[in-house]
Design a protein around this motif. Structure first.
Motif, PDB file in Angstrom:
ATOM      1  N   HIS A  47       0.846  -1.476   0.043  1.00 38.85           N
ATOM      2  CA  HIS A  47      -0.199  -0.048  -0.002  1.00 38.85           C
ATOM      3  C   HIS A  47       0.755   1.225   0.019  1.00 38.85           C
ATOM      4  CE1 HIS A  47      -4.086  -1.490   0.561  1.00 38.85           C
ATOM      5  NE2 HIS A  47      -3.409  -2.333   0.534  1.00 38.85           N
ATOM      6  N   ARG A  48       1.927   1.330  -0.961  1.00 34.46           N
ATOM      7  CA  ARG A  48       2.762   2.357  -0.987  1.00 34.46           C
ATOM      8  C   ARG A  48       2.759   2.873  -2.491  1.00 34.46           C
ATOM      9  NH1 ARG A  48       9.250   1.685  -0.725  1.00 34.46           N
ATOM     10  NH2 ARG A  48       9.783   3.941  -0.582  1.00 34.46           N
ATOM     11  N   VAL A  49       2.712   4.283  -2.382  1.00 37.16           N
ATOM     12  CA  VAL A  49       2.907   4.905  -3.979  1.00 37.16           C
ATOM     13  C   VAL A  49       4.201   5.722  -3.807  1.00 37.16           C
ATOM     14  CG1 VAL A  49       1.781   6.563  -5.451  1.00 37.16           C
ATOM     15  CG2 VAL A  49       0.266   4.924  -4.082  1.00 37.16           C
ATOM     16  N   THR A  50       4.951   5.588  -5.034  1.00 36.28           N
ATOM     17  CA  THR A  50       6.214   6.641  -5.041  1.00 36.28           C
ATOM     18  C   THR A  50       6.240   7.340  -6.400  1.00 36.28           C
ATOM     19  OG1 THR A  50       7.672   4.759  -5.743  1.00 36.28           O
ATOM     20  CG2 THR A  50       7.603   4.978  -3.449  1.00 36.28           C
ATOM     21  N   VAL A  51       6.877   8.320  -6.550  1.00 38.80           N
ATOM     22  CA  VAL A  51       7.093   8.910  -7.685  1.00 38.80           C
ATOM     23  C   VAL A  51       8.772   9.323  -7.557  1.00 38.80           C
ATOM     24  CG1 VAL A  51       6.712  11.153  -9.008  1.00 38.80           C
ATOM     25  CG2 VAL A  51       4.898  10.089  -8.003  1.00 38.80           C
ATOM     26  N   ARG A  75      -5.955  16.382  -4.701  1.00 40.73           N
ATOM     27  CA  ARG A  75      -4.597  16.047  -3.550  1.00 40.73           C
ATOM     28  C   ARG A  75      -3.763  14.845  -4.261  1.00 40.73           C
ATOM     29  NH1 ARG A  75      -8.526  15.884   1.469  1.00 40.73           N
ATOM     30  NH2 ARG A  75      -8.770  13.833   0.786  1.00 40.73           N
ATOM     31  N   ILE A  76      -4.125  14.096  -4.978  1.00 45.45           N
ATOM     32  CA  ILE A  76      -3.400  12.954  -5.772  1.00 45.45           C
ATOM     33  C   ILE A  76      -2.430  13.752  -6.695  1.00 45.45           C
ATOM     34  CG2 ILE A  76      -3.027  10.909  -7.088  1.00 45.45           C
ATOM     35  CD1 ILE A  76      -5.826   9.919  -5.556  1.00 45.45           C
ATOM     36  N   VAL A  77      -3.093  14.523  -7.512  1.00 44.79           N
ATOM     37  CA  VAL A  77      -2.310  15.236  -8.789  1.00 44.79           C
ATOM     38  C   VAL A  77      -1.435  16.114  -8.020  1.00 44.79           C
ATOM     39  CG1 VAL A  77      -2.681  16.786 -10.550  1.00 44.79           C
ATOM     40  CG2 VAL A  77      -4.041  14.785 -10.282  1.00 44.79           C
ATOM     41  N   LYS A  78      -1.711  16.861  -6.946  1.00 44.29           N
ATOM     42  CA  LYS A  78      -0.809  17.858  -6.092  1.00 44.29           C
ATOM     43  C   LYS A  78       0.311  17.134  -5.784  1.00 44.29           C
ATOM     44  CE  LYS A  78      -0.241  21.446  -2.837  1.00 44.29           C
ATOM     45  NZ  LYS A  78       0.856  21.469  -2.750  1.00 44.29           N
ATOM     46  N   ARG A  79       0.193  15.778  -5.111  1.00 44.39           N
ATOM     47  CA  ARG A  79       1.486  15.119  -4.277  1.00 44.39           C
ATOM     48  C   ARG A  79       2.159  14.666  -5.118  1.00 44.39           C
ATOM     49  NH1 ARG A  79      -2.576  12.409  -0.119  1.00 44.39           N
ATOM     50  NH2 ARG A  79      -2.886  14.317   1.158  1.00 44.39           N
ATOM     51  N   ALA A  80       1.704  14.298  -6.333  1.00 43.65           N
ATOM     52  CA  ALA A  80       2.432  13.571  -7.496  1.00 43.65           C
ATOM     53  C   ALA A  80       3.119  14.683  -8.212  1.00 43.65           C
ATOM     54  CB  ALA A  80       1.556  12.897  -8.789  1.00 43.65           C
ATOM     55  N   CYS A  81       2.688  15.753  -8.513  1.00 46.98           N
ATOM     56  CA  CYS A  81       3.206  17.040  -9.292  1.00 46.98           C
ATOM     57  C   CYS A  81       4.409  17.516  -8.316  1.00 46.98           C
ATOM     58  CB  CYS A  81       2.277  17.923  -9.560  1.00 46.98           C
ATOM     59  SG  CYS A  81       1.330  17.684 -11.193  1.00 46.98           S
ATOM     60  N   ARG A  83       5.291  14.804 -14.197  1.00 44.80           N
ATOM     61  CA  ARG A  83       4.643  15.288 -15.402  1.00 44.80           C
ATOM     62  C   ARG A  83       3.435  14.909 -15.654  1.00 44.80           C
ATOM     63  NH1 ARG A  83       5.953  16.907 -21.586  1.00 44.80           N
ATOM     64  NH2 ARG A  83       4.774  18.668 -21.415  1.00 44.80           N
ATOM     65  N   ILE A  84       2.375  15.530 -15.562  1.00 49.14           N
ATOM     66  CA  ILE A  84       0.900  15.277 -15.781  1.00 49.14           C
ATOM     67  C   ILE A  84       0.557  15.911 -17.268  1.00 49.14           C
ATOM     68  CG2 ILE A  84      -1.606  15.513 -15.006  1.00 49.14           C
ATOM     69  CD1 ILE A  84       0.291  13.659 -13.051  1.00 49.14           C
ATOM     70  N   VAL A  85      -0.039  15.231 -17.946  1.00 49.05           N
ATOM     71  CA  VAL A  85      -0.525  15.706 -19.205  1.00 49.05           C
ATOM     72  C   VAL A  85      -2.050  15.922 -19.176  1.00 49.05           C
ATOM     73  CG1 VAL A  85      -0.811  15.099 -21.682  1.00 49.05           C
ATOM     74  CG2 VAL A  85       1.244  14.131 -20.531  1.00 49.05           C
ATOM     75  N   GLY A  86      -2.326  17.058 -19.435  1.00 46.57           N
ATOM     76  CA  GLY A  86      -3.704  17.490 -19.180  1.00 46.57           C
ATOM     77  C   GLY A  86      -4.402  18.148 -20.209  1.00 46.57           C
ATOM     78  N   ASP A  87      -5.652  18.632 -20.198  1.00 43.79           N
ATOM     79  CA  ASP A  87      -6.220  19.616 -21.282  1.00 43.79           C
ATOM     80  C   ASP A  87      -5.215  21.019 -21.708  1.00 43.79           C
ATOM     81  OD1 ASP A  87      -9.691  18.992 -21.062  1.00 43.79           O
ATOM     82  OD2 ASP A  87      -8.397  17.876 -20.824  1.00 43.79           O
ATOM     83  N   GLN A  88      -5.089  21.155 -22.554  1.00 41.87           N
ATOM     84  CA  GLN A  88      -4.352  22.311 -23.049  1.00 41.87           C
ATOM     85  C   GLN A  88      -5.358  23.687 -23.497  1.00 41.87           C
ATOM     86  OE1 GLN A  88      -0.613  22.682 -23.662  1.00 41.87           O
ATOM     87  NE2 GLN A  88      -0.693  20.398 -22.525  1.00 41.87           N
TER      88      GLN A  88
END
Length: 103
Positions: A31-35, A87-93, A98-103
């Protein structure tokens, strides 16, 4: 978006014990997530939500399912799902993913 789906198709690798998207590694047993080797602290609900998204990167997850995963007695489940994803996206960023999203 189409760009996100395309990016996920190129970078998703998984084993029974781990889900890997680019630099993000989800260890299911621990139950661990790393970047890039840095831990991302997630609540059990955040972990479950992220796991569901990583398990089927080529499929859209319905709002109903996101609400179910984020269900909480204290808040609107849709609002809770949006907050969890943010929150997940912020923590990962914060870990330089690098998050690919809408431009």
């Amino acid at each position: 978006t189409g760009e996100l789906a395309s990016a996920l198709r190129r970078f998703v690798h998984d084993t029974p014990e781990q889900l890997i998207v680019g630099d993000l590694v989800m260890d299911l047993a621990a139950h661990r997530v790393t970047v890039r080797g840095s831990d991302i602290n997630l609540s059990p609900r955040e972990f479950a939500l992220l796991r569901r998204l990583l398990e089927s990167p080529r499929h859209v997850v319905s709002l109903d399912e996101l609400e179910r995963l984020a269900a909480s007695d204290s808040a609107s489940s849709l609002t809770a799902a949006r907050v969890m994803v943010a929150r997940i996206v912020k923590r990962a960023c914060d870990r330089s993913l690098r998050i690919v999203g809408d431009q």
